[in-house]
Design an enzyme around this catalytic site. Structure first.
Site, PDB file in Angstrom:
ATOM      1  N   ILE A 171      35.600  45.112  48.860  1.00 36.62           N
ATOM      2  CA  ILE A 171      36.768  44.827  48.026  1.00 36.62           C
ATOM      3  C   ILE A 171      36.923  43.326  47.818  1.00 36.62           C
ATOM      4  O   ILE A 171      37.197  42.866  46.707  1.00 36.62           O
ATOM      5  CB  ILE A 171      38.036  45.429  48.648  1.00 36.62           C
ATOM      6  N   THR A 249      46.049  44.164  51.424  1.00 30.11           N
ATOM      7  CA  THR A 249      45.683  45.496  50.946  1.00 30.11           C
ATOM      8  C   THR A 249      44.680  46.138  51.898  1.00 30.11           C
ATOM      9  O   THR A 249      44.081  47.163  51.564  1.00 30.11           O
ATOM     10  CB  THR A 249      45.050  45.428  49.537  1.00 30.11           C
ATOM     11  N   ALA A 250      44.496  45.539  53.078  1.00 30.17           N
ATOM     12  CA  ALA A 250      43.489  46.030  54.021  1.00 30.17           C
ATOM     13  C   ALA A 250      44.121  47.059  54.965  1.00 30.17           C
ATOM     14  O   ALA A 250      44.245  48.234  54.619  1.00 30.17           O
ATOM     15  CB  ALA A 250      42.879  44.858  54.785  1.00 30.17           C
ATOM     16  N   ARG A 251      44.534  46.612  56.138  1.00 27.79           N
ATOM     17  CA  ARG A 251      45.234  47.470  57.095  1.00 27.79           C
ATOM     18  C   ARG A 251      46.376  46.659  57.694  1.00 27.79           C
ATOM     19  O   ARG A 251      46.231  45.463  57.962  1.00 27.79           O
ATOM     20  CB  ARG A 251      44.293  47.950  58.200  1.00 27.79           C
ATOM     21  N   ASP A 274      50.757  46.013  50.679  1.00 24.31           N
ATOM     22  CA  ASP A 274      50.502  47.406  50.294  1.00 24.31           C
ATOM     23  C   ASP A 274      50.286  48.265  51.530  1.00 24.31           C
ATOM     24  O   ASP A 274      50.254  49.494  51.428  1.00 24.31           O
ATOM     25  CB  ASP A 274      49.279  47.491  49.372  1.00 24.31           C
ATOM     26  N   GLU A 279      52.561  52.553  59.001  1.00 22.93           N
ATOM     27  CA  GLU A 279      52.289  52.685  57.569  1.00 22.93           C
ATOM     28  C   GLU A 279      53.577  52.678  56.743  1.00 22.93           C
ATOM     29  O   GLU A 279      53.637  52.084  55.674  1.00 22.93           O
ATOM     30  CB  GLU A 279      51.503  53.976  57.299  1.00 22.93           C
ATOM     31  N   HIS A 298      51.143  51.834  49.745  1.00 21.49           N
ATOM     32  CA  HIS A 298      49.693  52.063  49.882  1.00 21.49           C
ATOM     33  C   HIS A 298      49.139  52.683  48.594  1.00 21.49           C
ATOM     34  O   HIS A 298      48.452  53.701  48.615  1.00 21.49           O
ATOM     35  CB  HIS A 298      49.402  52.963  51.087  1.00 21.49           C
TER      36      HIS A 298
END
Length: 340
Positions: A171, A249-251, A274, A279, A298
Protein backbone atom coordinates in the site's frame (compact mmCIF):
# COMPACT_ATOMS: atom_id res chain seq x y z
CA UNK A 1 2.86 -25.55 -19.74
CA UNK A 2 0.77 -22.63 -21.00
CA UNK A 3 -2.81 -21.55 -21.36
CA UNK A 4 -3.41 -23.91 -24.30
CA UNK A 5 -3.69 -26.86 -21.89
CA UNK A 6 -6.40 -25.43 -19.65
CA UNK A 7 -8.17 -27.80 -17.27
CA UNK A 8 -10.99 -27.27 -14.80
CA UNK A 9 -9.95 -27.99 -11.21
CA UNK A 10 -12.59 -28.94 -8.67
CA UNK A 11 -13.16 -25.78 -6.62
CA UNK A 12 -15.23 -24.65 -3.65
CA UNK A 13 -15.85 -21.35 -1.86
CA UNK A 14 -14.70 -21.05 1.77
CA UNK A 15 -15.62 -17.83 3.59
CA UNK A 16 -18.43 -16.22 5.56
CA UNK A 17 -21.67 -16.37 3.63
CA UNK A 18 -22.18 -12.61 3.68
CA UNK A 19 -18.64 -12.17 2.31
CA UNK A 20 -19.43 -14.54 -0.54
CA UNK A 21 -22.63 -12.64 -1.34
CA UNK A 22 -20.83 -9.29 -1.26
CA UNK A 23 -17.69 -10.15 -3.21
CA UNK A 24 -18.82 -12.88 -5.58
CA UNK A 25 -21.97 -11.75 -7.33
CA UNK A 26 -23.61 -13.64 -10.23
CA UNK A 27 -21.13 -12.28 -12.76
CA UNK A 28 -18.12 -13.32 -10.70
CA UNK A 29 -19.57 -16.78 -10.09
CA UNK A 30 -20.21 -17.18 -13.81
CA UNK A 31 -16.62 -16.14 -14.55
CA UNK A 32 -15.32 -18.63 -12.00
CA UNK A 33 -17.43 -21.30 -13.65
CA UNK A 34 -15.55 -20.66 -16.89
CA UNK A 35 -12.18 -21.59 -15.38
CA UNK A 36 -13.05 -24.25 -12.79
CA UNK A 37 -15.56 -26.89 -11.79
CA UNK A 38 -17.18 -24.90 -9.00
CA UNK A 39 -19.16 -26.71 -6.30
CA UNK A 40 -22.69 -25.35 -6.83
CA UNK A 41 -24.68 -23.53 -4.16
CA UNK A 42 -22.04 -24.14 -1.51
CA UNK A 43 -20.14 -21.78 0.77
CA UNK A 44 -18.02 -23.45 3.43
CA UNK A 45 -17.90 -21.41 6.64
CA UNK A 46 -17.24 -24.40 8.91
CA UNK A 47 -14.88 -27.22 7.94
CA UNK A 48 -16.15 -29.62 10.61
CA UNK A 49 -19.63 -30.35 9.22
CA UNK A 50 -20.52 -33.49 7.30
CA UNK A 51 -21.34 -31.41 4.20
CA UNK A 52 -18.00 -29.61 4.37
CA UNK A 53 -16.06 -32.84 4.67
CA UNK A 54 -17.93 -34.27 1.70
CA UNK A 55 -16.95 -31.24 -0.43
CA UNK A 56 -13.37 -31.08 0.86
CA UNK A 57 -12.75 -34.71 -0.05
CA UNK A 58 -12.60 -33.89 -3.78
CA UNK A 59 -11.61 -30.23 -3.87
CA UNK A 60 -8.33 -29.11 -5.51
CA UNK A 61 -8.72 -25.37 -5.02
CA UNK A 62 -10.42 -23.27 -2.35
CA UNK A 63 -11.49 -19.74 -3.19
CA UNK A 64 -11.39 -18.11 0.23
CA UNK A 65 -12.48 -14.79 1.67
CA UNK A 66 -13.26 -12.91 4.86
CA UNK A 67 -14.43 -15.35 7.53
CA UNK A 68 -12.74 -18.44 6.12
CA UNK A 69 -12.05 -20.92 8.97
CA UNK A 70 -8.40 -21.85 9.59
CA UNK A 71 -7.01 -24.48 7.24
CA UNK A 72 -5.53 -26.44 10.12
CA UNK A 73 -4.35 -30.03 10.23
CA UNK A 74 -7.87 -31.39 10.66
CA UNK A 75 -9.25 -29.43 7.72
CA UNK A 76 -6.35 -30.43 5.52
CA UNK A 77 -6.76 -34.07 6.47
CA UNK A 78 -10.31 -33.82 5.13
CA UNK A 79 -8.99 -32.28 1.87
CA UNK A 80 -6.36 -34.73 0.58
CA UNK A 81 -6.46 -33.33 -2.98
CA UNK A 82 -6.21 -29.65 -2.05
CA UNK A 83 -3.38 -28.01 -3.97
CA UNK A 84 -4.11 -24.27 -4.03
CA UNK A 85 -5.89 -21.44 -2.23
CA UNK A 86 -7.06 -18.29 -4.02
CA UNK A 87 -7.91 -15.58 -1.48
CA UNK A 88 -10.36 -12.84 -2.47
CA UNK A 89 -9.09 -10.41 0.18
CA UNK A 90 -5.73 -9.17 1.48
CA UNK A 91 -4.14 -10.83 4.48
CA UNK A 92 -4.02 -14.64 4.61
CA UNK A 93 -2.89 -14.74 8.24
CA UNK A 94 -6.32 -15.69 9.54
CA UNK A 95 -6.68 -18.97 7.66
CA UNK A 96 -3.38 -20.09 6.11
CA UNK A 97 -1.58 -22.18 8.72
CA UNK A 98 1.94 -23.67 8.89
CA UNK A 99 0.40 -26.99 7.87
CA UNK A 100 -0.59 -25.42 4.52
CA UNK A 101 3.01 -24.54 3.74
CA UNK A 102 4.22 -27.95 4.89
CA UNK A 103 1.76 -29.55 2.48
CA UNK A 104 3.14 -27.41 -0.34
CA UNK A 105 -0.20 -25.74 -1.01
CA UNK A 106 0.13 -22.75 -3.34
CA UNK A 107 -1.47 -19.53 -2.10
CA UNK A 108 -2.60 -16.40 -3.94
CA UNK A 109 -3.98 -13.20 -2.43
CA UNK A 110 -5.92 -10.21 -3.75
CA UNK A 111 -3.82 -7.89 -1.57
CA UNK A 112 -2.64 -5.98 -4.65
CA UNK A 113 -6.24 -5.26 -5.67
CA UNK A 114 -7.18 -4.25 -2.14
CA UNK A 115 -4.15 -1.95 -1.89
CA UNK A 116 -5.47 0.46 -4.51
CA UNK A 117 -8.56 1.82 -2.69
CA UNK A 118 -6.53 2.17 0.52
CA UNK A 119 -3.91 4.16 -1.40
CA UNK A 120 -6.63 6.28 -3.03
CA UNK A 121 -8.16 7.06 0.38
CA UNK A 122 -4.74 7.98 1.72
CA UNK A 123 -3.93 10.34 -1.15
CA UNK A 124 -7.34 11.97 -0.83
CA UNK A 125 -6.77 12.58 2.88
CA UNK A 126 -3.27 13.95 2.27
CA UNK A 127 -4.61 16.50 -0.21
CA UNK A 128 -7.71 17.41 1.81
CA UNK A 129 -5.71 17.84 4.99
CA UNK A 130 -3.26 20.12 3.18
CA UNK A 131 -6.10 22.52 2.37
CA UNK A 132 -7.55 21.98 5.87
CA UNK A 133 -10.82 21.18 4.11
CA UNK A 134 -12.54 19.37 6.96
CA UNK A 135 -11.77 21.98 9.59
CA UNK A 136 -12.59 24.92 7.33
CA UNK A 137 -15.83 23.30 6.14
CA UNK A 138 -16.87 22.79 9.76
CA UNK A 139 -16.15 26.44 10.57
CA UNK A 140 -17.93 27.64 7.42
CA UNK A 141 -21.02 25.65 8.36
CA UNK A 142 -20.98 27.09 11.88
CA UNK A 143 -20.37 30.75 10.95
CA UNK A 144 -21.97 30.96 7.48
CA UNK A 145 -19.12 33.35 6.61
CA UNK A 146 -16.15 32.92 4.33
CA UNK A 147 -12.82 32.88 6.13
CA UNK A 148 -10.16 35.55 5.59
CA UNK A 149 -8.51 33.58 2.83
CA UNK A 150 -5.83 36.18 2.03
CA UNK A 151 -4.76 36.06 5.65
CA UNK A 152 -4.30 32.32 5.71
CA UNK A 153 -1.06 30.86 6.97
CA UNK A 154 1.38 29.66 4.31
CA UNK A 155 1.12 26.32 6.06
CA UNK A 156 -2.20 25.80 4.27
CA UNK A 157 -1.95 24.18 0.84
CA UNK A 158 -0.18 21.35 -0.94
CA UNK A 159 2.61 23.10 -2.84
CA UNK A 160 5.93 21.68 -1.62
CA UNK A 161 4.23 19.95 1.29
CA UNK A 162 6.33 17.29 3.01
CA UNK A 163 4.74 13.84 3.07
CA UNK A 164 6.32 11.05 5.09
CA UNK A 165 5.55 7.43 4.22
CA UNK A 166 6.19 4.94 7.01
CA UNK A 167 6.91 1.61 5.28
CA UNK A 168 7.17 0.82 1.58
CA UNK A 169 4.58 -1.92 1.93
CA UNK A 170 2.37 -2.80 -1.01
CA UNK A 171 0.00 0.00 0.00
CA UNK A 172 2.83 2.40 0.83
CA UNK A 173 4.27 1.89 -2.65
CA UNK A 174 0.90 2.53 -4.28
CA UNK A 175 0.58 5.77 -2.29
CA UNK A 176 4.03 6.85 -3.49
CA UNK A 177 3.02 6.04 -7.07
CA UNK A 178 -0.23 7.99 -6.85
CA UNK A 179 1.51 11.02 -5.30
CA UNK A 180 3.93 11.45 -8.22
CA UNK A 181 1.85 13.99 -10.19
CA UNK A 182 1.68 16.37 -7.22
CA UNK A 183 4.15 19.05 -6.09
CA UNK A 184 5.03 17.26 -2.87
CA UNK A 185 8.27 16.30 -1.18
CA UNK A 186 7.95 12.60 -0.31
CA UNK A 187 10.10 11.05 2.40
CA UNK A 188 10.27 7.35 3.21
CA UNK A 189 11.34 5.34 6.20
CA UNK A 190 11.67 1.61 5.65
CA UNK A 191 14.72 -0.25 6.98
CA UNK A 192 14.35 -2.88 4.25
CA UNK A 193 14.58 -0.40 1.35
CA UNK A 194 18.03 0.55 0.08
CA UNK A 195 18.98 4.08 -0.96
CA UNK A 196 19.08 2.91 -4.58
CA UNK A 197 15.58 1.46 -4.39
CA UNK A 198 14.27 4.61 -2.69
CA UNK A 199 15.74 6.69 -5.49
CA UNK A 200 14.00 4.46 -8.03
CA UNK A 201 10.73 5.03 -6.15
CA UNK A 202 11.31 8.79 -6.36
CA UNK A 203 11.47 9.36 -2.60
CA UNK A 204 14.11 10.46 -0.12
CA UNK A 205 15.04 7.81 2.46
CA UNK A 206 15.31 9.08 6.05
CA UNK A 207 15.48 7.77 9.58
CA UNK A 208 12.22 7.28 11.41
CA UNK A 209 12.62 10.29 13.70
CA UNK A 210 13.56 12.52 10.77
CA UNK A 211 10.46 11.31 8.95
CA UNK A 212 8.21 12.47 11.80
CA UNK A 213 10.11 15.70 12.44
CA UNK A 214 10.34 16.85 8.80
CA UNK A 215 6.93 15.92 7.40
CA UNK A 216 3.76 17.98 7.27
CA UNK A 217 1.83 14.73 7.06
CA UNK A 218 2.92 11.21 8.05
CA UNK A 219 1.06 8.24 6.60
CA UNK A 220 1.45 4.90 8.37
CA UNK A 221 1.58 1.77 6.21
CA UNK A 222 3.56 -0.69 8.31
CA UNK A 223 1.97 -4.08 9.03
CA UNK A 224 1.18 -5.00 12.61
CA UNK A 225 3.95 -7.35 13.75
CA UNK A 226 5.46 -7.93 17.19
CA UNK A 227 8.25 -5.50 16.25
CA UNK A 228 5.83 -2.78 15.09
CA UNK A 229 3.26 -2.85 17.89
CA UNK A 230 3.35 0.63 19.43
CA UNK A 231 6.06 1.66 16.94
CA UNK A 232 4.64 5.18 16.61
CA UNK A 233 5.09 6.13 20.24
CA UNK A 234 5.26 9.22 22.37
CA UNK A 235 8.75 10.29 21.21
CA UNK A 236 7.89 10.18 17.50
CA UNK A 237 4.55 11.92 17.99
CA UNK A 238 6.30 14.62 20.06
CA UNK A 239 8.74 15.14 17.18
CA UNK A 240 5.95 16.05 14.74
CA UNK A 241 5.54 19.60 13.54
CA UNK A 242 2.80 21.77 15.02
CA UNK A 243 -0.51 20.90 13.31
CA UNK A 244 1.12 18.15 11.25
CA UNK A 245 -1.24 15.34 10.26
CA UNK A 246 -0.92 11.68 11.21
CA UNK A 247 -2.83 9.31 8.90
CA UNK A 248 -3.26 5.66 9.85
CA UNK A 249 -4.80 3.15 7.45
CA UNK A 250 -2.66 0.24 8.68
CA UNK A 251 -3.56 -1.16 12.12
CA UNK A 252 -4.58 0.77 15.21
CA UNK A 253 -2.07 -0.94 17.48
CA UNK A 254 0.87 0.39 15.46
CA UNK A 255 0.21 3.72 17.22
CA UNK A 256 0.48 4.52 20.91
CA UNK A 257 -3.10 5.71 21.13
CA UNK A 258 -2.69 7.39 24.51
CA UNK A 259 0.17 9.51 23.20
CA UNK A 260 -1.78 10.34 20.04
CA UNK A 261 -4.82 11.33 22.10
CA UNK A 262 -2.80 13.63 24.33
CA UNK A 263 -1.17 15.38 21.36
CA UNK A 264 -4.47 15.75 19.50
CA UNK A 265 -6.36 17.09 22.52
CA UNK A 266 -3.58 19.61 23.10
CA UNK A 267 -4.04 20.83 19.52
CA UNK A 268 -0.46 19.93 18.61
CA UNK A 269 -1.27 17.57 15.75
CA UNK A 270 -4.17 16.55 13.56
CA UNK A 271 -5.08 12.98 12.70
CA UNK A 272 -7.04 10.90 10.21
CA UNK A 273 -7.69 7.43 11.62
CA UNK A 274 -9.32 4.70 9.57
CA UNK A 275 -8.23 2.17 12.20
CA UNK A 276 -8.04 2.40 15.97
CA UNK A 277 -7.25 0.12 18.90
CA UNK A 278 -9.76 -1.24 19.72
CA UNK A 279 -11.31 -1.24 16.26
CA UNK A 280 -14.28 0.77 17.55
CA UNK A 281 -13.32 3.16 20.31
CA UNK A 282 -15.51 3.25 23.44
CA UNK A 283 -18.33 5.81 23.12
CA UNK A 284 -16.77 7.98 25.82
CA UNK A 285 -13.30 8.10 24.23
CA UNK A 286 -12.16 11.75 23.89
CA UNK A 287 -11.03 11.33 20.27
CA UNK A 288 -14.67 11.19 19.17
CA UNK A 289 -15.15 14.81 20.25
CA UNK A 290 -11.76 16.07 19.07
CA UNK A 291 -12.31 18.53 16.20
CA UNK A 292 -8.83 18.00 14.76
CA UNK A 293 -9.27 14.22 14.47
CA UNK A 294 -11.33 12.45 11.83
CA UNK A 295 -12.19 8.81 12.48
CA UNK A 296 -13.62 6.67 9.69
CA UNK A 297 -15.01 3.13 10.15
CA UNK A 298 -12.21 1.09 8.51
CA UNK A 299 -13.57 1.98 5.09
CA UNK A 300 -10.36 2.61 3.15
CA UNK A 301 -10.14 -0.96 1.86
CA UNK A 302 -12.34 -2.43 -0.85
CA UNK A 303 -16.05 -1.75 -0.42
CA UNK A 304 -19.11 -1.69 -2.65
CA UNK A 305 -18.23 -1.83 -6.34
CA UNK A 306 -14.54 -2.17 -5.41
CA UNK A 307 -15.24 -5.78 -4.40
CA UNK A 308 -15.49 -6.44 -8.11
CA UNK A 309 -11.77 -5.79 -8.44
CA UNK A 310 -11.05 -8.49 -5.83
CA UNK A 311 -13.28 -10.96 -7.65
CA UNK A 312 -11.71 -10.18 -11.02
CA UNK A 313 -8.23 -10.79 -9.64
CA UNK A 314 -9.28 -14.09 -8.06
CA UNK A 315 -10.82 -15.29 -11.33
CA UNK A 316 -7.68 -14.33 -13.25
CA UNK A 317 -5.45 -16.08 -10.71
CA UNK A 318 -7.47 -19.29 -10.81
CA UNK A 319 -7.44 -19.21 -14.60
CA UNK A 320 -3.66 -18.85 -14.66
CA UNK A 321 -3.20 -21.68 -12.17
CA UNK A 322 -5.58 -23.99 -14.02
CA UNK A 323 -3.65 -23.32 -17.24
CA UNK A 324 -0.38 -24.26 -15.53
CA UNK A 325 1.00 -20.73 -15.55
CA UNK A 326 1.18 -20.29 -11.77
CA UNK A 327 -0.04 -17.38 -9.69
CA UNK A 328 0.83 -13.78 -10.56
CA UNK A 329 0.12 -12.76 -6.95
CA UNK A 330 1.55 -15.68 -5.04
CA UNK A 331 2.06 -15.39 -1.28
CA UNK A 332 5.49 -16.68 -0.24
CA UNK A 333 6.00 -18.27 3.14
CA UNK A 334 9.33 -16.50 3.60
CA UNK A 335 7.62 -13.13 3.18
CA UNK A 336 4.93 -13.69 5.81
CA UNK A 337 6.95 -11.99 8.53
CA UNK A 338 6.72 -8.72 6.57
CA UNK A 339 3.08 -8.91 5.47
CA UNK A 340 -0.04 -7.62 7.19
Amino acid sequence: MNGSSHRRPRTALAMARDAATAVLGPGALAALGQVCDLEPDTVLDDFTTERARSVLRDVEVLVTGWGCPPLDAAALAAAPRLRAVVHTAGSVRGHITPECWERGIEVSSAAAANALPVAEYTVAMILLSGKQVLERAREFKATRRRDEWLGLSHGVGNYGRGVGILSASMIGRRVIELLRPYDLQVLLHDPYVSDEEAKALGVRPVGIRELFANSDVVSVHTPLLPATRGLVGRELIAAMRHEAVLINTARGAVLDQDALTEAALAGRIRAVLDVTDPEVLPPEHPLWECDNVMITPHLAGSQGNEWGRLADLAVAELGRWAAGDGFAHAVRRERLAYLA
